[in-house]
Write a protein that holds these residues in place. Structure first.
Motif, short mmCIF file in Angstrom:
data_model
loop_
_atom_site.label_atom_id
_atom_site.label_comp_id
_atom_site.label_asym_id
_atom_site.label_seq_id
_atom_site.Cartn_x
_atom_site.Cartn_y
_atom_site.Cartn_z
N THR A 80 -0.06 1.86 8.70
CA THR A 80 0.43 1.86 10.08
C THR A 80 0.14 0.55 10.82
O THR A 80 0.51 0.41 11.98
CB THR A 80 -0.22 3.02 10.87
OG1 THR A 80 -1.65 2.87 10.81
CG2 THR A 80 0.18 4.36 10.26
N ARG A 81 -0.50 -0.39 10.17
CA ARG A 81 -0.87 -1.64 10.83
C ARG A 81 0.32 -2.61 10.87
O ARG A 81 1.18 -2.61 9.98
CB ARG A 81 -2.05 -2.30 10.12
CG ARG A 81 -3.32 -1.46 10.13
CD ARG A 81 -4.50 -2.31 9.72
NE ARG A 81 -5.72 -1.53 9.54
CZ ARG A 81 -6.90 -2.06 9.22
NH1 ARG A 81 -7.01 -3.38 9.06
NH2 ARG A 81 -7.95 -1.29 9.07
N ASP A 134 -4.56 5.52 -5.47
CA ASP A 134 -5.17 4.93 -4.27
C ASP A 134 -5.49 3.46 -4.54
O ASP A 134 -6.65 3.05 -4.60
CB ASP A 134 -6.43 5.71 -3.91
CG ASP A 134 -7.05 5.22 -2.62
OD1 ASP A 134 -6.31 4.66 -1.79
OD2 ASP A 134 -8.28 5.40 -2.44
N CYS A 173 0.83 -1.19 0.00
CA CYS A 173 0.00 0.00 0.00
C CYS A 173 0.87 1.25 0.00
O CYS A 173 2.06 1.22 0.36
CB CYS A 173 -0.94 0.02 1.21
SG CYS A 173 -0.10 0.02 2.81
N ARG A 178 4.41 0.82 1.79
CA ARG A 178 4.51 0.03 3.01
C ARG A 178 4.07 -1.40 2.69
O ARG A 178 3.15 -1.61 1.90
CB ARG A 178 3.63 0.61 4.12
CG ARG A 178 4.07 1.96 4.62
CD ARG A 178 5.39 1.87 5.38
NE ARG A 178 5.82 3.18 5.90
CZ ARG A 178 6.61 4.01 5.25
NH1 ARG A 178 7.06 3.68 4.05
NH2 ARG A 178 6.94 5.17 5.78
N GLU A 196 2.23 4.75 1.40
CA GLU A 196 2.51 5.13 2.80
C GLU A 196 1.43 6.04 3.38
O GLU A 196 1.34 6.21 4.60
CB GLU A 196 3.87 5.80 2.91
CG GLU A 196 4.03 7.05 2.10
CD GLU A 196 5.44 7.61 2.17
OE1 GLU A 196 5.63 8.76 1.71
OE2 GLU A 196 6.35 6.92 2.66
N ALA A 197 0.58 6.63 2.51
CA ALA A 197 -0.53 7.45 2.99
C ALA A 197 -1.79 6.63 3.25
O ALA A 197 -2.79 7.15 3.75
CB ALA A 197 -0.84 8.54 1.97
N SER A 198 -1.77 5.35 2.95
CA SER A 198 -2.95 4.49 3.12
C SER A 198 -3.25 4.25 4.60
O SER A 198 -2.34 4.18 5.44
CB SER A 198 -2.71 3.14 2.44
OG SER A 198 -3.68 2.19 2.81
N PRO A 199 -4.53 4.11 4.96
CA PRO A 199 -4.88 3.77 6.35
C PRO A 199 -4.27 2.45 6.81
O PRO A 199 -4.10 2.24 8.02
CB PRO A 199 -6.41 3.69 6.31
CG PRO A 199 -6.81 4.51 5.13
CD PRO A 199 -5.72 4.34 4.12
N PHE A 200 -3.94 1.56 5.87
CA PHE A 200 -3.36 0.27 6.23
C PHE A 200 -1.86 0.38 6.58
O PHE A 200 -1.28 -0.54 7.13
CB PHE A 200 -3.52 -0.73 5.08
CG PHE A 200 -4.93 -1.16 4.83
CD1 PHE A 200 -5.55 -2.08 5.66
CD2 PHE A 200 -5.65 -0.64 3.76
CE1 PHE A 200 -6.86 -2.48 5.43
CE2 PHE A 200 -6.96 -1.04 3.52
CZ PHE A 200 -7.57 -1.95 4.36
N GLN A 249 -12.04 -2.85 -1.17
CA GLN A 249 -10.87 -2.01 -1.43
C GLN A 249 -10.55 -1.96 -2.93
O GLN A 249 -10.95 -2.81 -3.71
CB GLN A 249 -9.66 -2.53 -0.66
CG GLN A 249 -9.84 -2.50 0.85
CD GLN A 249 -10.05 -1.10 1.40
OE1 GLN A 249 -9.39 -0.15 0.97
NE2 GLN A 249 -10.97 -0.96 2.35
#
Length: 304
Positions: free
Chosen positions: A176-177, A234, A168, A254, A170-174, A188
């Motif tokens: 940081t998981r 996106d 994904c 990421r 690096e700005a994706s909500p995923f 998605q």
């Protein structure tokens, strides 16, 4: 007779006189004459003829198995005689599933350090195409899945377990998981490999097990195209860890492990080197199998 048998194998593969002749670099009349001479030598009709190629006769089907064996044995004899005179040399033709291309480079580079007179041709192909090319003597070996679809009778060396990463931006909500369950991909914006790729069929199975109907707005047979979409928009894609790390290097991406909810772990599939089953192998191919065993991350699982 060997050249006539090679003509016969090419015709059975292409199922067209013109295409078979082109693949051999000869004229169609030369191919037709060669097949006719082979039939006269064997005393049977091998090919149904009309205005065009009509398939193999029952005798032709039997002769094709013998032709492949004889041509393969002849090539092995040449390899062994060349190795006796000059050491390991010649060319290795390897077809590789797209997600294992980094491992193909690792294997060929290690091999070339020890045997600098051996040249490599490395092709990206689907797992189904790899098995067909092995059968038709178009390649010497392949890198493919070992445990997801029938392979027939081959020699194999497991190299690694393929586990999957969500790729994904690096700005994706995923981003940081620590991990993502397959079910989280429902709805998605996915870009995935094409359905003819075994990797895509594995991904479809994982998504289906999570209750998701697999859908992709972009499909490609190129992992580079998938990663380029993730970089530029996106999008999300799913790739095996090794090729994902290689393609994501230096990019604003990421990699997040995909896990199954029942185990909390990533599910893997074995990938390895495969070659036509025979004993002995040619000296060059035998050395390649040995090198694969040395660099394997999966020990004690050699299969034939």
């Amino acid at each position: 007779m060997i050249d006539k048998l090679e003509m016969f194998i090419a015709l059975a593969k292409e199922e067209h006189f013109g295409r078979a002749a082109a693949s051999l670099g000869i004229t169609q009349p030369s191919l037709s004459a060669g097949i006719k001479q082979l039939e006269e030598q064997l005393g049977v009709q091998l090919v149904f003829r009309g205005s065009r190629y009509g398939g193999l006769t029952p005798e032709g089907q039997t002769a094709l198995d013998w032709a492949r064996k004889i041509v393969s044995d002849t090539r092995q004899l040449r390899e062994e005689m060349r190795a006796t005179r000059h050491g390991l040399s010649g060319q290795l033709r390897i077809a590789v599933i797209p997600t294992a291309l980094t491992w193909a480079a690792r294997l060929s580079a290690r091999f070339a350090e020890k045997h600098p007179n051996v040249r490599f041709t490395i092709l990206s192909r689907t797992s189904v195409e790899i098995l067909s090319m092995l059968e038709n003597l178009d390649i010497d070996a392949g890198l493919s899945y070992l445990d997801n679809e029938p392979m027939g009778r081959v020699s194999s060396v497991p190299l690694y377990e393929e586990t999957y990463m969500l790729v994904c931006n690096e700005a994706s909500p995923f981003a940081t998981r620590d991990a993502v369950e397959w079910g989280a991909l429902d709805g998605q914006n996915l870009c995935l490999l094409t359905p003819d790729m075994q990797n895509r069929r594995i991904i479809n199975g994982n998504l289906a097990s999570a209750g998701i109907t697999p859908q992709a707005m972009v499909e490609s047979n190129s992992t580079v195209v998938l990663v380029a979409h993730v970089v530029s928009g996106d999008w999300l894609t799913v790739l095996p860890g090794d090729i994902a790390r290689f393609l994501a290097g230096g990019k604003p991406l990421r990699l997040v492990p995909l896990i199954t909810p029942d185990t909390g772990r990533a599910q893997g599939h074995a990938v390895g080197l495969i070659a036509p089953y025979r004993e002995p192998h040619t000296p060059v191919l035998s050395a390649l199998l040995d090198e694969a065993r040395r660099i394997s991350e999966v020990k004690g699982r050699l299969r034939s």
